[in-house]
Scaffold this active site. Structure first.
Site, PDB file in Angstrom:
ATOM      1  N   TYR A  61       0.989  -1.041   0.492  1.00  0.00           N
ATOM      2  CA  TYR A  61      -0.097   0.277  -0.277  1.00  0.00           C
ATOM      3  C   TYR A  61       1.220   1.408   0.137  1.00  0.00           C
ATOM      4  O   TYR A  61       1.675   1.533   0.668  1.00  0.00           O
ATOM      5  CB  TYR A  61      -0.856   0.234   0.767  1.00  0.00           C
ATOM      6  N   PRO A 208     -16.345  -4.184   1.591  1.00  0.00           N
ATOM      7  CA  PRO A 208     -18.188  -3.668   2.009  1.00  0.00           C
ATOM      8  C   PRO A 208     -18.882  -2.461   2.135  1.00  0.00           C
ATOM      9  O   PRO A 208     -19.742  -3.398   2.179  1.00  0.00           O
ATOM     10  CB  PRO A 208     -17.620  -3.779   3.563  1.00  0.00           C
ATOM     11  N   ALA A 210     -19.131  -1.734  -1.067  1.00  0.00           N
ATOM     12  CA  ALA A 210     -18.494  -1.902  -2.870  1.00  0.00           C
ATOM     13  C   ALA A 210     -18.352  -0.954  -3.704  1.00  0.00           C
ATOM     14  O   ALA A 210     -18.527  -0.340  -4.184  1.00  0.00           O
ATOM     15  CB  ALA A 210     -19.845  -2.825  -3.448  1.00  0.00           C
ATOM     16  N   GLN A 211     -17.313  -0.370  -3.094  1.00  0.00           N
ATOM     17  CA  GLN A 211     -16.083   0.651  -3.763  1.00  0.00           C
ATOM     18  C   GLN A 211     -17.824   1.746  -3.787  1.00  0.00           C
ATOM     19  O   GLN A 211     -17.206   2.669  -4.664  1.00  0.00           O
ATOM     20  CB  GLN A 211     -15.859  -0.345  -5.113  1.00  0.00           C
ATOM     21  N   GLY A 212     -18.462   1.453  -2.570  1.00  0.00           N
ATOM     22  CA  GLY A 212     -19.226   3.289  -2.336  1.00  0.00           C
ATOM     23  C   GLY A 212     -20.346   3.678  -2.946  1.00  0.00           C
ATOM     24  O   GLY A 212     -21.153   3.847  -2.720  1.00  0.00           O
ATOM     25  N   LEU A 214     -22.656   1.319  -1.922  1.00  0.00           N
ATOM     26  CA  LEU A 214     -23.480   0.763  -0.974  1.00  0.00           C
ATOM     27  C   LEU A 214     -23.607   2.367  -0.187  1.00  0.00           C
ATOM     28  O   LEU A 214     -24.656   2.225   0.710  1.00  0.00           O
ATOM     29  CB  LEU A 214     -23.077   0.127  -0.091  1.00  0.00           C
ATOM     30  N   THR A 215     -23.053   3.409  -0.275  1.00  0.00           N
ATOM     31  CA  THR A 215     -23.430   4.321   0.343  1.00  0.00           C
ATOM     32  C   THR A 215     -24.844   5.171  -0.302  1.00  0.00           C
ATOM     33  O   THR A 215     -25.379   5.696   0.335  1.00  0.00           O
ATOM     34  CB  THR A 215     -22.596   5.632   0.053  1.00  0.00           C
ATOM     35  N   GLY A 216     -25.019   4.611  -1.936  1.00  0.00           N
ATOM     36  CA  GLY A 216     -26.595   5.663  -1.657  1.00  0.00           C
ATOM     37  C   GLY A 216     -26.328   7.270  -2.094  1.00  0.00           C
ATOM     38  O   GLY A 216     -26.749   7.346  -3.234  1.00  0.00           O
ATOM     39  N   LYS A 217     -24.979   6.547  -2.938  1.00  0.00           N
ATOM     40  CA  LYS A 217     -24.630   8.560  -3.267  1.00  0.00           C
ATOM     41  C   LYS A 217     -24.612   8.467  -4.775  1.00  0.00           C
ATOM     42  O   LYS A 217     -24.700   9.237  -5.905  1.00  0.00           O
ATOM     43  CB  LYS A 217     -23.150   9.545  -2.540  1.00  0.00           C
TER      44      LYS A 217
END
Length: 315
Positions: A61, A208, A210-212, A214-217
């Site tokens: 990283y 967790p 899914a690369q954003g 599941l944030t809904g944005k």
């Protein structure tokens, strides 16, 4: 906060882990563009203030920069912190000594004498056999430089093999770190979750959210435009966003009930699976505080079941 023991007798950690892939990574996360060392320091401090003391990193990283940042930040706190890092089985690493040398380098960057969890980053080991690799890790447990051994991206069969080699040395396999979310449940259908439960192995769930997604944005009607690698990810195209709409809708409904965001509900669902710890990647203190909102409450069994049902297309 109900803590979790890694594996059968490993370190006791929070049910939420802070992911530090973005710490120093310019290639994927554009480090140095909109955030830098100051923001990462604030994120680290915010995590400790929220009672989250478990951090996941890797030697690759930021080409070692992520470990260096953690090492610097650790010097500024007296609070006990658990660090997990990873060994990359690269082509030129084919001896037990190469494992020991890589661990030495990681510990130096982290400014630690002992690591809570040392994981094998991926299963393809080129010229380094699993027998040599796992025995080298068991040696480091005996030396006291590793508290627990983990793997990452291992299949059910690969996990079983690693578990057996370590067991022959009296060392339990503590962790398998895999991609796992409501929109990535293949670890269930491939038997990885069931095998982990059988062997007493804890699952660390990366990506967790899914690369954003599941944030809904991100939505069909939304103004948020995908950047970086998301631009070429079909899940962020119109068809992909239409497919996940029922999942996002249910997350919003439950979020309203618990005064939480869709992301917090999605993280809570993973924790509710039992012996699963989401790794939430962060770059800022605000992201840490948002993720911390997934803790301290529980979805009901019925709500967990509804989310399981609506996300079955991703099994």
């Amino acid at each position: 906060m109900e803590n979790i023991t890694l594996g059968q007798n490993g370190p006791v950690v929070n049910p939420l882990c802070i992911g530090t892939w973005a710490w120093g990574d310019k290639l994927f996360w554009n480090y140095g563009d909109r955030y830098g060392p100051e923001q990462l320091q604030e994120a680290f401090t915010a995590a400790l203030e929220a009672g989250i003391t478990f951090f996941d990193t890797a030697e690759v990283y930021g080409m070692g920069l992520s470990e260096r940042f953690l090492g610097q930040f650790l010097q500024q706190t007296q609070q006990p912190v658990q660090i997990a890092t990873k060994f990359g089985p690269l082509p030129w690493r084919f001896t037990a000594q190469s494992v020991s040398d890589a661990l030495t380098a990681s510990l130096k960057r982290l400014q630690l004498e002992r690591i809570a969890l040392y994981q094998v980053h991926w299963p393809f080991a080129f010229f380094l056999s699993q027998e040599t690799l796992m025995n080298a890790l068991a040696d480091e447990v005996k030396r006291g430089r590793i508290a627990a051994v983990g793997v990452s991206n291992y299949s059910a069969e690969q996990m079983r093999d690693a578990h057996q080699i370590l067991a022959n040395r009296g060392v339990p396999l503590a962790v398998n770190q895999v991609r796992y979310s409501l929109l990535s449940r293949q670890v269930e259908s491939k038997g990885i979750i069931a095998t982990a439960r059988e062997l007493g192995v804890t699952i660390l769930a990366y990506s967790p959210l899914a690369q954003g997604l599941l944030t809904g944005k991100y939505s069909i009607d939304g103004t948020e435009t995908p950047t970086g690698a998301r631009k070429i990810d079909p899940r962020f195209k119109k068809e992909g966003l239409q497919k996940i709409a029922p999942v996002i809708s249910l997350l919003r409904n439950f979020g309203e009930k618990y005064d939480c965001t869709p992301a917090q509900v999605a993280l809570n669902w993973l924790i509710a699976q039992g012996n699963v710890i989401p790794i939430a990647g962060v770059k800022t203190a605000e992201q840490v505080r948002q993720n911390a909102g997934a803790l301290g409450w529980k979805l009901s069994d019925d709500e967990i079941g509804e989310l399981e049902l609506v996300s079955r297309p991703w099994l």
